[in-house]
Design a protein around this motif. Structure first.
Motif, short mmCIF file in Angstrom:
data_model
loop_
_atom_site.label_atom_id
_atom_site.label_comp_id
_atom_site.label_asym_id
_atom_site.label_seq_id
_atom_site.Cartn_x
_atom_site.Cartn_y
_atom_site.Cartn_z
N THR A 61 22.43 35.73 27.27
CA THR A 61 23.47 34.82 26.79
C THR A 61 24.20 34.17 27.97
OG1 THR A 61 24.95 36.73 26.59
CG2 THR A 61 23.77 36.02 24.58
N SER A 62 25.23 34.81 28.46
CA SER A 62 26.01 34.22 29.56
C SER A 62 25.38 34.49 30.92
CB SER A 62 27.45 34.72 29.52
OG SER A 62 27.47 36.12 29.50
N GLY A 63 24.55 35.49 31.02
CA GLY A 63 23.69 35.70 32.17
C GLY A 63 24.33 36.12 33.48
N LEU A 64 23.61 35.80 34.54
CA LEU A 64 23.94 36.27 35.89
C LEU A 64 25.31 35.80 36.35
CD1 LEU A 64 22.97 37.83 38.37
CD2 LEU A 64 21.89 35.72 39.18
N LYS A 65 25.70 34.60 36.01
CA LYS A 65 26.99 34.07 36.45
C LYS A 65 28.13 34.98 35.98
CE LYS A 65 29.54 29.74 36.76
NZ LYS A 65 29.50 28.31 36.46
N GLU A 66 28.12 35.34 34.70
CA GLU A 66 29.17 36.22 34.20
C GLU A 66 29.06 37.61 34.80
OE1 GLU A 66 31.32 38.16 30.32
OE2 GLU A 66 29.37 37.21 30.02
N SER A 67 27.86 38.11 34.92
CA SER A 67 27.67 39.44 35.48
C SER A 67 28.21 39.52 36.91
CB SER A 67 26.18 39.82 35.45
OG SER A 67 26.01 41.13 35.94
N LEU A 68 27.97 38.48 37.69
CA LEU A 68 28.49 38.46 39.07
C LEU A 68 30.02 38.40 39.08
CD1 LEU A 68 25.85 36.17 40.81
CD2 LEU A 68 26.16 38.65 41.08
N MET A 69 30.61 37.72 38.09
CA MET A 69 32.07 37.71 38.00
C MET A 69 32.61 39.12 37.79
SD MET A 69 33.24 34.32 35.90
CE MET A 69 31.78 33.63 35.12
N LEU B 159 43.99 37.13 42.59
CA LEU B 159 42.61 36.63 42.50
C LEU B 159 41.89 37.26 41.31
CD1 LEU B 159 41.58 36.56 46.26
CD2 LEU B 159 41.88 34.59 44.74
N HIS B 160 42.12 38.55 41.08
CA HIS B 160 41.51 39.25 39.95
C HIS B 160 41.92 38.58 38.64
CE1 HIS B 160 41.31 42.40 36.81
NE2 HIS B 160 40.18 42.72 37.41
N GLU B 161 43.19 38.25 38.51
CA GLU B 161 43.67 37.59 37.30
C GLU B 161 42.99 36.23 37.11
OE1 GLU B 161 45.86 38.84 34.82
OE2 GLU B 161 45.13 40.57 35.94
N ALA B 162 42.84 35.48 38.18
CA ALA B 162 42.19 34.16 38.09
C ALA B 162 40.73 34.30 37.67
CB ALA B 162 42.29 33.44 39.43
N VAL B 163 40.01 35.24 38.28
CA VAL B 163 38.60 35.43 37.93
C VAL B 163 38.47 35.98 36.51
CG1 VAL B 163 36.46 36.64 38.52
CG2 VAL B 163 37.87 35.66 40.34
N TYR C 230 26.93 48.34 36.79
CA TYR C 230 27.08 46.90 37.04
C TYR C 230 25.99 46.38 37.96
CZ TYR C 230 31.17 46.43 34.20
OH TYR C 230 32.01 46.38 33.11
N LEU C 231 25.47 47.22 38.84
CA LEU C 231 24.30 46.84 39.62
C LEU C 231 23.11 46.63 38.69
CD1 LEU C 231 22.81 46.38 42.31
CD2 LEU C 231 22.47 48.86 42.41
N SER D 222 31.25 41.90 38.85
CA SER D 222 31.16 42.59 40.14
C SER D 222 32.26 42.14 41.08
CB SER D 222 29.79 42.34 40.77
OG SER D 222 28.78 42.88 39.96
N VAL D 223 32.54 40.85 41.10
CA VAL D 223 33.62 40.33 41.95
C VAL D 223 34.96 40.95 41.56
CG1 VAL D 223 34.96 38.24 42.46
CG2 VAL D 223 32.47 38.18 42.60
N MET D 224 35.21 41.05 40.26
CA MET D 224 36.49 41.64 39.81
C MET D 224 36.59 43.11 40.21
SD MET D 224 37.40 39.83 36.18
CE MET D 224 35.78 39.98 35.44
N GLY D 225 35.47 43.83 40.14
CA GLY D 225 35.48 45.23 40.57
C GLY D 225 35.80 45.35 42.05
#
Length: 189
Positions: free
Chosen positions: A38-46, A80-84, A170-171, A48-51
């Protein structure tokens, strides 16, 4: 036991583990909705960034004396976490189903970092006053704590706990989404 130590214990043994448990629950929701399709890699990477955005200040507060520099990193990472997080939901909502359970998980994942930051500010109130009064002289370096919070084994336990509960899942999510993206790119070629 003084109030500061009670707050530190609440952070170490309630809030930090709860953040990991809820992160794992959120990962389960992503898996159930087949995020890779569905939303794919882009969302999944977000995710990881938030973590990472929350993980860096956590490690800094566990390893170093809290001073103005550490508080600035904590505050910046939280913003930054809130923005992401906002960007993540804005991106995901039209692409995949977000269940009520996942919304509840997001409630905790959004508020726990704020509560942890507030507790760190309360515990280190004199440093907060230095921060807002721009009394930063001598407080812009990293100094290791002499006695680790939670005792000698806490950091190793917590890092292992988080690696199992959040790091590895998440990996796996990132890899699952990457494989799907490569499959879709192969079909399109």
């Amino acid at each position: 036991m003084d109030t500061s130590q009670l707050l530190i214990n609440a952070l170490l043994f309630v809030f930090l583990p709860l953040w990991g448990v809820v992160g794992f629950f959120d990962w389960c929701c992503h898996r159930a909705t087949q995020i890779e399709s569905t939303s794919g890699l882009k969302e999944s990477l977000m995710h990881s960034v938030m973590g990472i955005q929350v993980g860096i200040p956590i490690l800094m507060c566990l390893l170093f004396q809290v001073n103005v520099l550490v508080l600035l990193v904590c505050l910046g990472a939280w913003l930054l976490h809130e923005a992401v997080a906002h960007w993540d939901v804005h991106y995901a909502a039209p692409r995949r189903f977000i269940s009520i359970w996942e919304m509840h998980a997001h409630s905790y994942l959004a508020t726990l970092p704020f509560y942890m930051l507030a507790m760190i500010f309360i515990i280190n109130w004199p440093v907060v006053l230095d921060l807002v009064q721009f009394n930063w002289a001598g407080q812009m370096s990293l100094t290791r704590v002499d006695n680790p919070h939670g005792g000698e084994g806490y950091l190793a336990f917590y890092l292992t706990f988080m690696a199992i509960l959040c790091g590895l899942p998440y990996l796996e999510e990132n890899l699952r989404c990457l494989r799907q993206a490569l499959r879709q790119r192969g079909r399109a070629a």
